[in-house]
Enzyme design. Structure first.
Site, PDB file in Angstrom:
ATOM      1  N   ASP A   1       9.207 -25.811  -5.464  1.00  0.00           N
ATOM      2  CA  ASP A   1       8.079 -26.489  -6.123  1.00  0.00           C
ATOM      3  C   ASP A   1       7.775 -26.403  -7.558  1.00  0.00           C
ATOM      4  OD1 ASP A   1       7.086 -28.212  -3.379  1.00  0.00           O
ATOM      5  OD2 ASP A   1       6.637 -25.855  -2.800  1.00  0.00           O
TER       6      ASP A   1
ATOM      7  N   CYS B   1       3.439   1.818   2.513  1.00  0.00           N
ATOM      8  CA  CYS B   1       5.104   1.327   2.714  1.00  0.00           C
ATOM      9  C   CYS B   1       5.689   1.057   1.761  1.00  0.00           C
ATOM     10  CB  CYS B   1       4.505  -0.860   2.137  1.00  0.00           C
ATOM     11  SG  CYS B   1       3.074  -0.806   3.160  1.00  0.00           S
TER      12      CYS B   1
ATOM     13  N   CYS C   1       1.572  -1.045   0.178  1.00  0.00           N
ATOM     14  CA  CYS C   1      -0.375   0.271   0.148  1.00  0.00           C
ATOM     15  C   CYS C   1       0.628   1.397   0.287  1.00  0.00           C
ATOM     16  CB  CYS C   1      -0.754  -0.002   1.053  1.00  0.00           C
ATOM     17  SG  CYS C   1      -0.259   0.244   3.138  1.00  0.00           S
TER      18      CYS C   1
ATOM     19  N   ASP D   1       4.679 -23.327  -2.370  1.00  0.00           N
ATOM     20  CA  ASP D   1       5.462 -21.849  -2.112  1.00  0.00           C
ATOM     21  C   ASP D   1       6.297 -21.974  -2.753  1.00  0.00           C
ATOM     22  OD1 ASP D   1       6.175 -24.240   0.582  1.00  0.00           O
ATOM     23  OD2 ASP D   1       6.717 -21.645   1.385  1.00  0.00           O
TER      24      ASP D   1
ATOM     25  N   ASP E   1       2.465 -29.243  -1.959  1.00  0.00           N
ATOM     26  CA  ASP E   1       3.084 -29.108  -0.589  1.00  0.00           C
ATOM     27  C   ASP E   1       2.913 -29.510   0.330  1.00  0.00           C
ATOM     28  OD1 ASP E   1       6.289 -28.856  -0.176  1.00  0.00           O
ATOM     29  OD2 ASP E   1       5.073 -26.613   0.282  1.00  0.00           O
TER      30      ASP E   1
END
Length: 727
Positions: free
Chosen positions: A630, A50, A47, A626, A450
């Site tokens: 993977d 940030c 945002c 993730d 996973d």
């Protein structure tokens, strides 16, 4: 780099609807990355606040001239003096809660501003405005305007319509021209012919004082087709190649030891036999063998092992792993394109290429549809020319056939449904990135998960720590002085005031020790704490004098994991788990979730091979993962989903991103995808039924081009309304 920033290189994404904005300017000062410009990935940025926090902290660092955050890509480019390194900036971001890691700018393809969507919207606006004005003029003609008045209105309509069709129809004309040059017929060829014929006939009729001109039909046709094109574009978010993201994760520079002194060099300049220094918190730059030092290595992103692994002289490390606690000297065995990370990158690129050959239902339908439309229009023209000997009548009929069979409804059949389904899933917290993802997801029969970071949260939690009150205070003080993941978990779990310790210091690869009340206290490995217990599993040992306590840790299940597994099975899907973790940890999670088919100790290549083997058996696999370990399996699966906490490369390799922490939307996505597939088939049935009824009317000469355009618009509206049922 401080130990407090040891975890700063592990990328995490905080997704939110506000993140989908146009990219900010990603470069400052110089157009190309040069030494002195540093690019960092800051995945938690989401945002405007940030952006302000990150830029303010970075510009306050010594030697930093400017910093600019790209919110869309979640990166920050820092304009700094030559002596400033990424390792100097990452701890500053870590202190305010923003994990970051360095990217290699040269490994990333420059991302141009996305103009395609805005371009289509502009053409929709132009054609819509022109259509309304031409329709107003047409009302005057339909109301009985005759002779010179009618011709004047036709000329005004033509003056509006011809530039509009030439401008707004450019996407169809350019696509049709490319198709014809390649010797093939696509959807845009009959569309372009219909637009050109309708406009040409209207010009001919206007110049010869004809009673009917069809400028309104041509512009209306263009408008509806552009709406369909925009819906299709919205479902096709163009993601950067996962292979490029993986390449960018490779450390761009390394500290090579020359005459015992560390010298910063490019990783590409490393050769086997070089000695490099890997500082605490840094990512390993090349494959190699430890020659000096002791530490612990975080391999969770590469192998899925949730517990850190000890590194001693003789241990083999791979590029991309994170050194946690102590400095290590590494003898390089493979670097650059020969490293294990580079081989993984090549594996992902190959898997992406294979999946990219999948074509959508609409694309497959257009291959047969376009030739049939052209043959039908040509036959109508020749037939009416032979019957009437009047080319003017024959062209009107041929134009009506082309317009009435224009594949607008066919073009909307898929994107309208996908857009409606995407909106529903987005509200549930699942973002669809690929236009064919829902079609592929509806076909899956096997779901592969996973473990670490997917079925679990990937962060340890204390499950057993029977410590007396004074031991808890000592443990809290020791854990607070370490950046080790288990120590951080223990410090957060103990709700007591830390004891006052003397001489607190961390022993890389072993643990942390101090003096308390005249006794030596230690928190760390079993052998270091002096216990004879089995050191297997995620555990730490606390030693106070001669007393020893074992503290056990386990990974936390992701919210909704058990319900998701049950829902997927209820839908008739086979569920599997592939984990890079040890058999004990993987088996415990599998048993808790009721997953019977699971495998442990899987490397990235093993996971990709397992998915490929399932595909070879005829299964359509949905992969949910993730980590870097993977990415190859995600790219090679028939469809794929990554959690919001996934590394950038895993998210790019996947078709969908789970924005929240709960797994529930995964099961709902399969249900919605199957419902969407049903609506797509219904839309194709509606399109076919429309053509069965309307085409004979046009071929018989009973429909003018204007009536054909109105009929085509009604068919498009019916398809869109049916698609909205998915919502």
């Amino acid at each position: 780099m401080t130990d407090a920033a040891a975890q700063g290189y592990e990328a995490r994404l905080s997704a939110c609807p506000a993140c989908d904005v146009a990219p900010l300017a990603g470069r400052i000062g110089r157009p190309d990355p040069v030494r002195g410009d540093i690019m960092l990935s800051v995945p938690a940025v989401h945002c405007a606040t940030c952006i302000t926090d990150v830029e303010r902290v970075l510009t306050a660092q010594p030697g930093v001239h400017a910093a600019r955050v790209n919110l869309s890509l979640r990166r920050v480019v820092v304009d700094a003096e030559a002596g400033v390194a990424a390792a100097d900036l990452i701890p500053a971001l870590d202190r305010i809660g923003y994990e970051a890691f360095e990217l290699d700018p040269a490994a990333l393809t420059a991302t141009a501003a996305d103009r395609q969507g805005r371009d289509i919207l502009m053409r929709i606006g132009v054609s819509g405005f022109a259509m309304m004005n031409i329709m107003i003029l047409s009302v005057a003609v339909w109301s009985g305007a005759d002779d010179a008045t009618r011709d004047m209105f036709h000329f005004i309509s033509g003056a509006i319509a011809l530039p509009t069709v030439a401008f707004a129809g450019q996407p169809f004309f350019s696509s049709a021209w490319r198709a014809l040059r390649a010797g093939r017929l696509g959807m845009d060829v009959p569309i372009s012919l219909a637009l050109i014929l309708a406009s040409a006939i209207s010009v001919f009729e206007t110049l010869h004082s004809g009673h009917h001109a069809y400028f309104d039909a041509a512009v209306m046709l263009c408008f509806f087709l552009l709406v369909g094109r925009y819906l299709d574009y919205r479902t096709r978010a163009v993601a950067r190649s996962a292979a490029e993201e993986l390449t960018a994760l490779e450390v761009p520079r390394a500290l090579r030891l020359e005459d015992g002194a560390p010298v910063e060099v490019r990783v590409a300049d490393l050769v086997p036999g070089d000695l490099i220094l890997v500082r605490p918190g840094a990512r390993v730059a090349a494959d190699g063998v430890v020659t000096e030092g002791a530490s612990e290595i975080d391999r969770s992103l590469l192998t899925g092992e949730s517990a850190p692994v000890a590194a001693r002289p003789g241990a083999e490390l791979s590029a991309g792993e994170v050194n946690l606690t102590g400095p290590l000297t590494l003898r390089v065995t493979a670097a650059g394109r020969d490293s294990s990370l580079a081989r993984l990158t090549a594996l992902v690129a190959a898997a992406e290429s294979a999946r990219g050959r999948y074509t959508s239902v609409a694309d497959r339908a257009s291959r047969a549809y376009a030739p049939v439309v052209h043959l039908m229009a040509l036959s109508s023209f020749l037939g009416w020319l032979w019957i009437t000997r009047d080319a003017r009548v024959a062209l009107n009929v041929a134009a009506a056939v082309l317009i009435i069979t224009c594949p607008c409804a066919l073009g909307l059949a898929v994107p309208a449904v996908v857009t409606a389904a995407s909106g529903r899933l987005f509200r549930r917290g699942l973002l669809i990135k690929d236009g064919t993802a829902l079609e592929r997801l509806a076909e899956v029969d096997t779901v592969v998960f996973d473990k670490t970071g997917t079925l679990t949260m990937g962060t340890p939690r204390v499950v057993a720590a029977a410590l007396p009150p004074e031991a808890q205070a000592v443990a809290a003080a020791l854990a607070g002085g370490s950046a080790h993941p288990l120590s951080r978990a223990l410090a957060g779990a103990l709700e007591v005031a830390p004891a006052r310790l003397d001489g607190l210091r961390e022993r890389p690869g072993y643990g942390v020790e101090a003096r308390w009340s005249g006794e030596t206290v230690r928190l760390g490995r079993a052998d270091w704490a002096g216990t004879g217990e089995d050191a297997q599993g995620a555990a730490s040992w606390l030693r106070i004098g001669e007393r020893v306590w074992r503290i056990d840790f386990a990974d936390s299940l992701r919210p909704g994991a058990a319900a998701t597994i049950a829902s997927l099975r209820k839908q008739g899907l086979r569920v599997m788990m592939l984990s890079g973790d040890a058999a004990g940890a993987a088996g415990a999670i599998a048993e808790e979730l009721g997953i019977d088919d699971w495998r442990a100790g899987m490397t990235p290549q093993d996971k990709a091979a397992a998915v490929a083997a399932l595909a070879a058996e005829g299964h359509k696999v949905l992969m949910v993962g993730d980590g870097l370990n993977d990415t190859a399996a995600l790219a090679g699966a028939h469809a794929s989903i990554s959690p919001a906490s996934a590394l950038d490369a895993a998210r790019v390799a996947s078709d969908m991103v789970l924005m929240g922490s709960a797994l529930g939307p995964v099961a709902e996505a399969v249900h919605v995808a199957r419902s969407a597939a049903l609506r797509i088939r219904e839309n194709f049935a509606l399109s076919i039924l429309y053509n069965i009824v309307a085409v004979p009317v046009a071929v018989a000469g009973l429909a003018t081009p204007l009536l054909a355009a109105l009929a085509m618009s009604l068919s498009s509206i019916s398809v869109t309304l049916n698609a909205l049922r998915v919502r």
